[in-house]
Design a protein around this motif. Structure first.
Motif: not given
Lengths: 283, 274
Positions: A65, A91, A98, A104, B171, B173-177
């Protein structure tokens, strides 16, 4: 700079995570300085340190990231820092939790857990739902699959976020201050879920301020300050019997928040006072 | 001055009493103005000019089967075209590739700065002249779709870009993670959330397009292709009476007012999914 980093006797690919000579700078501001850490499969590693010490940046570098300025990172046998690496593929194997949950908000809880399973792993809808329900059960949220994230408490949202990561069957999980945004009474339920995961043998790298958790659950504690790894060892050493003055003063302040008397606070702010503690101790 | 807590002016009224008096004076003035206008108005002449039942009746059923229908078709076509193009331009504006951003910025500046009528003229007459042999698919429908859609796209691109940027970085970052690629993240995670943000401004865009569809007559339409305004104008001329304008105005409101309440309903529905 005194450090007690682990020796790099083994090859990088043999570990769950290998970080070699990692540096990261945002412009002129150097956040990480030549960090090398190996984490073995099944290890639970807590990274502690004052804010601005680079611990979150270190964690975010592991799944790219943040892009390292120099150095190398392996996750299993894959080198994340190789320009040709299929980052999306690696990944999938790394769970990420987080501070701000990042569920979402436009999807119900169940869909939060299934969307990546179906669209990334190519699982059938039925299979994804089955996996999702199993993981909701693991975090104690089986009864809320039809809720929207905004209808849940912070602690519930974070447990859902953990279940979302688990639904991808990750090899290891990264936690970026998972309880820092929670009301105090909700911290326990999230830590309990994480403790359960640790007990099941999940490889975990956790940036946290929860010293009690680190002490009880972690196999290893890494104390960072100023972009360096200052101490790295078993929690009974790093937390229970720290060798470095900077570790001692950090722990002293975290464990005794009332230690700084009001009259000690400088007109320029409390940070100068903390800087004084460091300067007096570390040099 | 005494030490009493209620402040009294020289008139002897408390502040609250004065506010109440003030309000009643304003009601009275407003009522007097209305009564004056009502008394001065020649109601018979008004009704004869604007509200002749027989003239209004003569507009049916073609008002509904042709004019209203055509207005909706022109609006819908231009909106869909503008939305698609606007989405593309919004993504170009957010691209990390410089030339994409430059083209998108130039597009938005150009088409926001031109009157919709000029663009419509250029598309309807300029393009067929510049490219001999080129035919818009569906002829007038193609011309209208592109002619009105180009302008709408410029506005919608700005709205959509703002909506996408309003989605928190976490959002992404979460999806890419979770292993989602950039395109998948954009379409499955970011854009659905962005659209919840932009639905009210996009509906305003749709309402503006409903009204811009009144420009379509410049393309040169057959009688069966008249939309509301042109249809009303033809009756205005043939009947020498203003009633068709009222009918047309009410027809536009019949489209735009439900759109406004639809927005409110959607906002309410999305409120818990944010």
């Amino acid at each position: 700079m005194p450090t007690t980093q682990s020796a790099h006797a083994t090859s990088p690919g043999a570990h769950a995570i290998s970080i070699r000579n990692l540096s990261k700078a945002f412009g002129d501001h150097v956040v990480l300085r030549d960090i090398s850490i190996d984490i073995d499969p099944g290890q639970v590693v807590c990274v502690i340190g004052p804010s601005g010490s680079g611990k979150s940046t270190l964690l975010r570098c592991v799944n790219l990231l943040e892009t390292p300025t120099s150095g190398q990172i392996w996750v299993g046998a894959d080198e994340m820092t190789d320009p040709d690496v299929d980052i999306d593929k690696v990944r999938r194997r790394i769970g990420m939790v987080f501070q701000s949950f990042n569920l979402f908000p436009h999807l119900k809880v169940l869909d939060n857990l299934t969307i990546a399973q179906t669209k990334v792993l190519g699982r059938s809808k039925d299979e994804a739902v089955e996996v999702a329900r199993r993981n909701l059960g693991r975090v104690g949220m089986a009864d809320r699959e039809d809720a929207f994230p905004s209808q849940l408490s912070g602690g519930q949202q974070q447990r859902i976020a953990i279940a979302r990561s688990l639904s991808m069957d990750p090899e290891l999980m990264l936690f970026d201050e998972p309880t820092s945004a929670l009301d105090p009474e909700l911290v326990g339920e999230v830590l309990a879920v994480m403790k359960g995961l640790a007990g099941e043998g999940m490889t975990m790298m956790i940036v946290t301020h929860e010293m009690g958790f680190a002490r009880e659950v972690a196999d290893r504690v890494v104390f960072m300050d100023g972009g360096y790894v200052v101490e790295d060892g078993h929690p009974s050493e790093v937390i229970g019997n720290p060798k470095e003055q900077r570790t001692k003063s950090f722990l002293h302040r975290v464990l005794n928040p009332m230690v700084i008397e009001p009259e000690e606070i400088h007109p320029d702010g409390i940070h100068d006072h903390i800087a004084d503690i460091y300067d007096g101790g570390a040099r | 001055m005494t030490t009493t807590t209620v402040a009294r002016s020289s008139s002897g009224l408390t502040r609250r009493q004065r506010a109440r008096l003030n309000r009643w004076v304003q009601y009275a003035v407003g009522l007097l103005v209305i009564l004056f206008l009502a008394a001065k108005t020649d109601w018979a002449s008004m009704a004869d000019s604007f509200a002749r039942g027989d003239v209004a009746a003569s507009m049916f059923p073609r008002l509904l089967t042709e004019a209203l229908k055509n207005t909706l078709i022109y609006t819908g076509l231009a909106f869909v075209f503008g939305l698609g193009l606007g989405l593309l331009i919004a993504m170009m504006k957010l691209s990390s590739i410089g030339p994409y951003r430059w083209v998108a910025n130039g597009y938005v500046e150009l088409f926001r700065g031109l009157p919709a009528l000029v663009v419509l003229f250029m598309v309807a007459y300029g393009i067929p002249n510049a490219f001999p042999g080129f035919q818009f698919p569906g002829d007038i429908y193609g011309k209208v779709t592109v002619g009105l859609g180009l302008t709408a796209a410029a506005y919608m691109a700005e709205t959509i870009r703002a909506g996408i940027q309003a989605v928190p970085k976490g959002q992404w970052e979460a999806a890419r993670s979770l292993g989602m690629g950039p395109g998948r993240t954009m379409f499955s995670i970011i854009i659905p959330q962005a659209f919840r943000v932009v639905i009210p401004p996009l509906t305003n865009e749709l309402i503006l397009l409903v009204k811009d569809s009144s420009l379509v007559y410049v393309v040169g339409v057959s009688i069966a292709q008249y939309e509301l305004t042109k249809f009303g104008q033809s009756f205005l001329n043939s009947k020498a009476n203003a009633t068709p304008l009222i009918v047309v105005a009410l027809s536009y409101l019949a489209i735009t007012l439900p759109l406004s309440s639809l927005v409110r309903a959607l906002e309410k529905r999305f409120a818990k999914a944010r």
